[in-house]
Motif scaffolding. Structure first.
Motif, mmCIF file in Angstrom:
data_model
loop_
_atom_site.group_PDB
_atom_site.id
_atom_site.type_symbol
_atom_site.label_atom_id
_atom_site.label_comp_id
_atom_site.label_asym_id
_atom_site.label_seq_id
_atom_site.Cartn_x
_atom_site.Cartn_y
_atom_site.Cartn_z
ATOM 1 N N GLN A 40 0.839 -1.330 0.130
ATOM 2 C CA GLN A 40 0.215 0.394 0.508
ATOM 3 C C GLN A 40 1.033 1.374 -0.035
ATOM 4 N N ARG A 41 0.738 2.227 -0.055
ATOM 5 C CA ARG A 41 1.210 3.725 0.036
ATOM 6 C C ARG A 41 1.620 3.230 1.450
ATOM 7 N N GLY A 42 3.442 3.804 1.359
ATOM 8 C CA GLY A 42 3.661 4.200 2.640
ATOM 9 C C GLY A 42 4.066 2.778 3.390
ATOM 10 N N ARG A 43 4.079 1.519 2.670
ATOM 11 C CA ARG A 43 3.404 0.636 3.480
ATOM 12 C C ARG A 43 3.840 -1.356 2.760
ATOM 13 N N ALA A 44 4.294 -2.149 3.300
ATOM 14 C CA ALA A 44 4.739 -3.640 2.352
ATOM 15 C C ALA A 44 4.581 -4.420 3.076
ATOM 16 N N ARG A 45 4.559 -5.930 2.537
ATOM 17 C CA ARG A 45 4.444 -6.785 3.439
ATOM 18 C C ARG A 45 5.259 -7.915 2.610
ATOM 19 N N ILE A 46 6.067 -8.415 3.501
ATOM 20 C CA ILE A 46 7.025 -9.777 2.903
ATOM 21 C C ILE A 46 6.670 -11.094 3.177
ATOM 22 N N VAL A 70 14.516 -7.448 6.649
ATOM 23 C CA VAL A 70 13.823 -6.368 7.213
ATOM 24 C C VAL A 70 14.050 -4.817 5.968
ATOM 25 N N ASP A 71 15.464 -5.346 5.753
ATOM 26 C CA ASP A 71 16.042 -3.967 4.934
ATOM 27 C C ASP A 71 14.817 -3.926 3.567
ATOM 28 N N SER A 72 14.893 -5.508 2.544
ATOM 29 C CA SER A 72 13.888 -5.571 1.681
ATOM 30 C C SER A 72 12.526 -4.909 1.403
ATOM 31 N N THR A 73 11.737 -5.037 3.114
ATOM 32 C CA THR A 73 10.088 -4.685 3.572
ATOM 33 C C THR A 73 10.377 -3.031 4.038
ATOM 34 N N MET A 74 11.263 -2.603 4.125
ATOM 35 C CA MET A 74 11.298 -1.250 3.705
ATOM 36 C C MET A 74 11.727 -0.662 2.458
ATOM 37 N N ALA A 75 12.258 -0.772 2.055
ATOM 38 C CA ALA A 75 12.897 -0.920 0.571
ATOM 39 C C ALA A 75 10.996 -0.674 -0.828
ATOM 40 N N PHE A 76 10.971 -1.499 -0.190
ATOM 41 C CA PHE A 76 9.312 -1.646 -0.893
ATOM 42 C C PHE A 76 8.347 -0.783 -0.380
ATOM 43 N N ALA A 77 8.667 -0.879 1.317
ATOM 44 C CA ALA A 77 7.657 0.469 1.659
ATOM 45 C C ALA A 77 8.085 1.626 0.720
ATOM 46 N N SER A 80 7.183 1.824 -2.587
ATOM 47 C CA SER A 80 5.464 2.123 -3.011
ATOM 48 C C SER A 80 4.804 3.306 -3.195
ATOM 49 N N LEU A 81 5.885 4.751 -2.249
ATOM 50 C CA LEU A 81 5.844 5.780 -2.842
ATOM 51 C C LEU A 81 6.046 6.485 -4.181
ATOM 52 N N THR A 82 7.102 6.110 -4.713
ATOM 53 C CA THR A 82 7.631 7.453 -6.180
ATOM 54 C C THR A 82 6.939 5.578 -7.150
ATOM 55 N N THR A 83 7.253 6.536 -8.243
ATOM 56 C CA THR A 83 7.264 5.581 -9.846
ATOM 57 C C THR A 83 8.342 5.890 -10.862
ATOM 58 N N ASP A 84 9.035 6.767 -10.065
ATOM 59 C CA ASP A 84 10.256 7.616 -11.049
ATOM 60 C C ASP A 84 11.443 6.556 -11.012
ATOM 61 N N ASP A 85 12.269 6.670 -11.489
ATOM 62 C CA ASP A 85 14.093 6.375 -11.988
ATOM 63 C C ASP A 85 14.736 7.068 -10.895
ATOM 64 N N HIS A 86 14.907 7.542 -9.820
ATOM 65 C CA HIS A 86 16.049 7.959 -8.092
ATOM 66 C C HIS A 86 15.377 6.778 -7.572
ATOM 67 N N PRO A 87 16.249 5.634 -7.490
ATOM 68 C CA PRO A 87 16.421 4.470 -6.576
ATOM 69 C C PRO A 87 16.539 5.616 -5.373
ATOM 70 N N PHE A 88 16.162 4.536 -4.051
ATOM 71 C CA PHE A 88 16.657 5.363 -2.477
ATOM 72 C C PHE A 88 17.606 3.853 -2.343
ATOM 73 N N ASP A 104 10.531 -21.743 9.779
ATOM 74 C CA ASP A 104 9.120 -21.191 9.807
ATOM 75 C C ASP A 104 8.579 -20.118 9.181
ATOM 76 N N ASP A 105 7.468 -19.511 8.197
ATOM 77 C CA ASP A 105 7.025 -18.810 7.602
ATOM 78 C C ASP A 105 7.516 -17.379 8.387
ATOM 79 N N LEU A 106 8.300 -16.365 7.999
ATOM 80 C CA LEU A 106 8.310 -15.363 8.795
ATOM 81 C C LEU A 106 7.883 -14.434 8.097
ATOM 82 N N MET A 107 7.214 -12.765 8.488
ATOM 83 C CA MET A 107 5.963 -12.555 7.956
ATOM 84 C C MET A 107 6.568 -10.832 8.692
ATOM 85 N N ALA A 108 7.041 -9.863 7.491
ATOM 86 C CA ALA A 108 7.592 -8.454 7.804
ATOM 87 C C ALA A 108 6.428 -7.322 7.366
ATOM 88 N N GLU A 109 6.736 -6.685 8.007
ATOM 89 C CA GLU A 109 5.627 -5.380 8.260
ATOM 90 C C GLU A 109 6.511 -4.120 7.498
#
Length: 147
Positions: A40-46, A70-77, A80-88, A104-109
């Motif tokens: 969602q805008r500003g949020r991701a779950r992996i 956690v790094d990947s999950t926050m990066a996808f959050a 979700s806020l931008t579609t331009d080609d200037h990466p964060f 186990d299955d780990l859920m990151a939000e």
């Protein structure tokens, strides 16, 4: 998982773009088991399906694997806020490990808690399949410039 502000839905096509991006990311293909469940805008779950590839010698998931999650999950959050080609990119990250996990299955939000001009600050929680808190992270991202 958190008391973060309400989020807004993304267009389904954007969510699919993000899913494809994770599925084709070299680290995700190498490590295996990563799946973007929702964005969602500003949020991701992996979700990470843990297996023996992710364990250190004692049979516990290696901390670097959880840090990657956690790094990947926050990066996808952030993505979700931008579609331009200037990466964060991540410029700082702190992870507190709360409990060991084996298989186990780990859920990151992850969610954005501050969006500045060039930087964003995010939080992330990782839980096991029983809902037990495994890790909590805080990270700062900065927008890069190309050229």
């Amino acid at each position: 998982m958190s008391d973060s502000p309400a989020t807004q839905a993304l267009p389904p096509a954007r969510v699919e773009q993000l899913r494809a991006r994770l599925a084709h990311a070299p680290f995700a293909r190498t490590l295996g088991g990563f799946q973007l469940l929702d964005a969602q805008r500003g949020r991701a779950r992996i979700r990470l399906h843990v297996d023996t590839r992710h364990q250190q010698g004692g049979g516990i998931v290696q901390g670097g694997i959880i840090a990657t999650l956690v790094d990947s999950t926050m990066a996808f959050a952030v993505m979700s806020l931008t579609t331009d080609d200037h990466p964060f990119v991540t410029i700082e990250m702190k992870v507190n490990f709360m409990a060991p996990v084996s298989e186990d299955d780990l859920m990151a939000e992850g969610w954005v808690i501050h969006e500045g001009g060039r930087t964003l600050v995010c939080e992330c929680e990782v839980r096991d399949s029983q809902g037990k808190l495994v890790a909590k992270a805080l990270s700062t991202f900065v927008r890069t410039t190309r050229g």
